[in-house]
Design a protein around this motif. Structure first.
Motif, short mmCIF file in Angstrom:
data_model
loop_
_atom_site.label_atom_id
_atom_site.label_comp_id
_atom_site.label_asym_id
_atom_site.label_seq_id
_atom_site.Cartn_x
_atom_site.Cartn_y
_atom_site.Cartn_z
N UNK A 1 0.84 -1.20 0.00
CA UNK A 1 0.00 0.00 0.00
C UNK A 1 0.87 1.25 0.00
N UNK A 2 1.97 1.21 0.77
CA UNK A 2 2.88 2.35 0.85
C UNK A 2 3.50 2.63 -0.52
N UNK A 3 3.88 1.56 -1.21
CA UNK A 3 4.52 1.72 -2.51
C UNK A 3 3.54 2.35 -3.50
N UNK A 4 2.32 1.88 -3.43
CA UNK A 4 1.28 2.39 -4.32
C UNK A 4 1.04 3.88 -4.03
N UNK A 5 0.96 4.21 -2.74
CA UNK A 5 0.71 5.60 -2.33
C UNK A 5 1.86 6.50 -2.76
N UNK A 6 3.08 5.99 -2.63
CA UNK A 6 4.24 6.79 -3.02
C UNK A 6 4.18 7.13 -4.50
N UNK A 7 3.68 6.16 -5.29
CA UNK A 7 3.59 6.41 -6.71
C UNK A 7 2.55 7.49 -7.02
#
Lengths: 256, 309
Positions: B241-247
Motif C-alpha cells: 500500500x505504501x509503494x502504491x501511495x508513493x507512486x
C-alpha cells in the motif's frame, strides 16, 4: 626566545596536569608496582635458586634487581602511549591544538610527567629490592647515578611510546601495541638470566641491545661488576632513541 | 563595512581517498552567527578543524580575524575559542583546574588565570561544582564547562562544533541562551549543527553542506521558503500500500511503510494528497504533521541537485 620560554612554561603546566592524574587516580601508581613486584617474587624466590649468575661472589638477587628496575622503568613508558591515546580519543588534543601554546609542550609535558613518575617508581622498587636482600656494593652517589641512568633510559622510551600512542585509536590498543615492543627488550636481555645460556643468535642480541646495555651500566654503578663503559653506552643509546623518536612523535602530533 | 571575521575560500581536505571537504567557501561577517548545517560525515567538523588550525587544508585559503590560518596560525589561535561536540575537558581534573589549565596554556599569569576561572564558573552556574572532578558532572555541565574553556580569553571569534548534540532539551535551551548572550556582546560565531531548529534559532545565515559541498545557503527564512517547513507523514498498513501511495503522490517510501510529503502549499498540500489517495482507493493507517527536519531538507535538496548523485 619567547617561543622557548613558552615551550618551558607550557611543558611544566602540562606535566603538572598529567601528574595531578596520578594523585587523583592513585590506583595507576599502585598497579604499575604490582607487576614488577610479582617479577621480584617469581625470580627471587621461584626461579632464582635454579639460576647461576656465572660470576663468583655475585648473588642472584644482586644480579636480578637492576634488571627488575629497568623492566619497571621500561614498562612505565607505556603510560605515555596510553595517556596520549586517551587524550586524543577524548578530543583533548584537539582543544590543545587550537590553543596558542607550544605544540611540542603537549608531548614534552607528557614525557616529563612520565619520567618523573618513572623515577619515583624505580626508587620504590629499589627499597623493595633492599627488603628482599639486594645489596649495593658501591657508593651512595653511584647508586643515585644508577637511578638517573635508568630514568633517562625510561624517558627515551617514552618518546617511542608517544609515537605509538599518537598512532593508535585508544588506550587499550596502545597497551596492546606496547607489549610486542617491550618483550624482546626486557626478556631477550641480560635482565633476568645471563645471556651465555641462550642460543648464539639470541645471546648476540641479548648482550648488545639498549636495555641490556643499560642493565650493565646500572650494574657497573650499583655493583661494580661491569665496566663503566656501559654507562656511556647506555647514555648513547638513550640519546639515539630520543634523537630519532622525539622528532617523529612531534611530527606525528602536528600532522594528526 | 569591516572585513568578515571568518572567510573560507575554496577549502578542501581529503582523507586517504575520501574527500571530506570539497571546495567550500563561506564568509561570516563580524558579530553574526553562521550555522553550518549537515548530517554526520557531511564535512562540518573537518571545516571547523581547518579554520581553527587543528588541521591543514589540502587546498584553498582560510582567514580568521584577518589572519591566514596557514601563515599566521598562532595569531588565529589567539583570536578564537573552540568548543567541540566531544566536550574536550579533562575528566580527572576539577572544573576549576580545567579552566585554569586552558588559561595558563593561553599564557595568562597564575593570578589572572585563577580569577578568570572563577568568573567563568560563576557565569556558567558551576561554582558549586567547581572543585569536583569533571567525571562527576552531567552532560549539560560538561558542555557548559567546555564552552567556558573556549571563552577564557574573551575571543572575538567562537567555533562551536555541535554544541548541543546529545543534550536534554532543558540543557539545550540553557546553552542557546548563553550563546545568544555572547552574540549580543559582539562575538562572531560559527556553529555546526544537525538540527534545523538550532540553526533557525541562533544563526543569521545558514550554509547547508552535504558530502563536503555547499548545497544551499541563505537565511533560515529563505531556506524554509525553499523547503517548506512542515512535513506530512502517511503510515500504511502494508509495504505494498505504501509503494502504491508513493507512486500516486510522486515520492518514495521510507522505512517500509512510511511516505512523506513536504507541505509546500500549506493546507492545500494536505487536501490534495488525501484526495489523490482517496481517488486511488488507498487509506493511510495513520497521518501525522510535524516540523521539517534536516532529513527532509536533505531529501529535498538532493532531489534538486542533480550532481549530488
Amino acid at each position: 626566545m619567547k617561543g622557548f620560554s613558552h615551550f618551558v612554561s607550557d611543558t611544566l603546566v602540562m606535566a603538572r596536569r598529567n601528574l595531578t592524574m596520578l594523585v587523583r587516580v592513585p590506583q595507576l601508581l599502585v598497579f604499575s608496582l604490582v607487576q614488577p613486584m610479582l617479577f621480584v617474587f617469581m625470580f627471587r624466590y621461584v626461579f632464582g635458586g635454579a639460576i647461576s649468575t656465572g660470576q663468583a661472589g655475585l648473588s642472584y638477587v644482586d644480579y636480578l634487581m637492576p634488571g627488575i628496575f629497568l623492566q619497571t622503568a621500561s614498562f612505565g613508558a607505556i603510560s605515555t602511549a596510553v595517556g596520549l591515546a586517551e587524550d586524543k580519543n577524548k578530543g583533548l588534543l584537539e582543544r590543545l591544538k587550537s590553543l596558542p601554546m607550544s605544540r611540542s609542550a603537549v608531548l614534552g609535558g607528557r614525557v616529563l610527567a612520565d619520567t618523573t613518575r618513572d623515577g619515583v617508581v624505580v626508587v620504590v622498587m629499589l627499597l623493595i629490592g633492599f627488603a628482599v636482600g639486594f645489596n649495593t656494593h658501591t657508593s651512595f652517589a653511584r647508586v643515585v647515578a644508577g637511578i638517573i641512568l635508568m630514568t633517562i633510559f625510561g624517558s627515551a622510551l617514552c618518546w617511542v611510546f608517544a609515537l605509538i600512542g599518537l598512532s593508535v585509536a585508544n588506550g587499550e590498543t596502545a597497551q596492546a601495541a606496547a607489549f610486542p615492543i617491550l618483550a624482546p627488550l626486557t626478556f631477550a636481555s641480560n635482565a633476568f638470566v645471563p645471556p651465555s645460556t641462550m642460543p648464539d643468535w639470541l645471546a648476540w642480541w641479548a648482550e648488545r641491545q639498549p636495555l641490556s646495555t643499560t642493565v650493565r651500566g646500572v650494574r657497573a654503578l650499583m655493583l661494580g661488576t661491569e665496566s663503566s663503559d656501559y654507562v656511556w653506552g647506555s647514555l648513547l643509546w638513550s640519546l639515539a632513541i630520543m634523537v630519532v623518536f622525539a622528532p617523529l612523535a612531534i611530527r606525528r602530533f602536528r600532522n594528526s | 563595512m569591516s572585513a568578515p571575521a571568518i572567510v573560507a575560500d575554496g577549502m578542501r581536505k581529503t582523507f586517504k581517498s575520501v574527500v571530506a571537504v570539497d571546495h567550500i567557501s563561506l564568509e561570516v561577517p563580524k558579530g553574526t552567527v553562521l550555522g553550518l548545517l549537515g548530517v554526520n560525515g557531511a564535512g562540518k567538523t573537518t571545516m571547523v578543524r581547518m579554520l581553527t588550525t587543528v588541521l591543514r587544508p589540502d587546498a584553498g585559503r582560510g582567514t580568521v580575524n584577518g589572519f591566514d590560518v596557514q601563515r599566521r596560525p598562532q595569531d588565529v589561535r589567539r583570536s578564537i575559542g573552540l568548543a567541540g561536540q566531544f566536550a574536550a575537558v579533562d575528566e580527572n581534573l576539577t572544573g576549576r583546574e580545567n579552566l585554569v589549565l586552558v588559561a595558563r596554556l593561553n599564557h595568562l599569569a597564575k593570578t589572572v588565570a585563577a580569577q578568570r576561572a572563577a568568573e567563568l564558573l560563576e557565569q556558567f552556574g558551576l561554582t558549586d561544582a567547581a572543585d569536583r572532578p569533571v567525571r562527576t558532572y552531567s552532560g549539560g555541565m560538561r558542555r557548559r564547562l567546555d564552552l567556558g574553556a573556549a571563552l577564557v580569553t574573551h575571543p572575538p571569534v567562537l567555533f562551536l562544533d555541535e554544541p548541543t548534540t546529545g543534550l536534554d532539551p532543558a540543557s539545550r535551551l540553557d546553552l542557546w541562551a548563553v550563546i545568544e548572550g555572547l552574540v549580543h556582546d559582539g562575538t562572531t560565531v560559527l556553529l555546526t549543527t544537525q538540527y534545523l531548529e538550532e540553526a533557525d534559532r541562533l544563526a543569521d545565515n545558514i550554509v547547508v553542506i552535504d558530502k563536503g559541498r555547499v548545497v544551499a545557503e541563505g537565511t533560515a527564512k529563505q531556506l524554509k521558503a525553499r523547503l517548506g517547513d512542515t512535513v506530512i507523514e502517511f503510515e500504511f498498513a502494508s509495504p505494498a500500500a505504501a509503494a502504491q501511495a508513493a507512486e500516486v503522490l510522486s515520492t518514495t517510501v521510507e522505512a517500509g511503510t512510511l511516505v512523506r510529503v513536504v507541505m509546500r502549499e500549506g493546507s492545500a498540500t494536505l487536501r490534495n494528497a488525501l484526495n489523490q489517495l482517496d481517488a486511488a482507493g488507498i487509506t493511510p493507517a495513520h497521518v501525522a504533521l510535524r516540523e521539517a527536519t534536516l532529513d527532509d531538507v536533505f531529501l529535498t535538496l538532493t532531489n534538486r541537485t542533480p550532481e549530488g548523485e
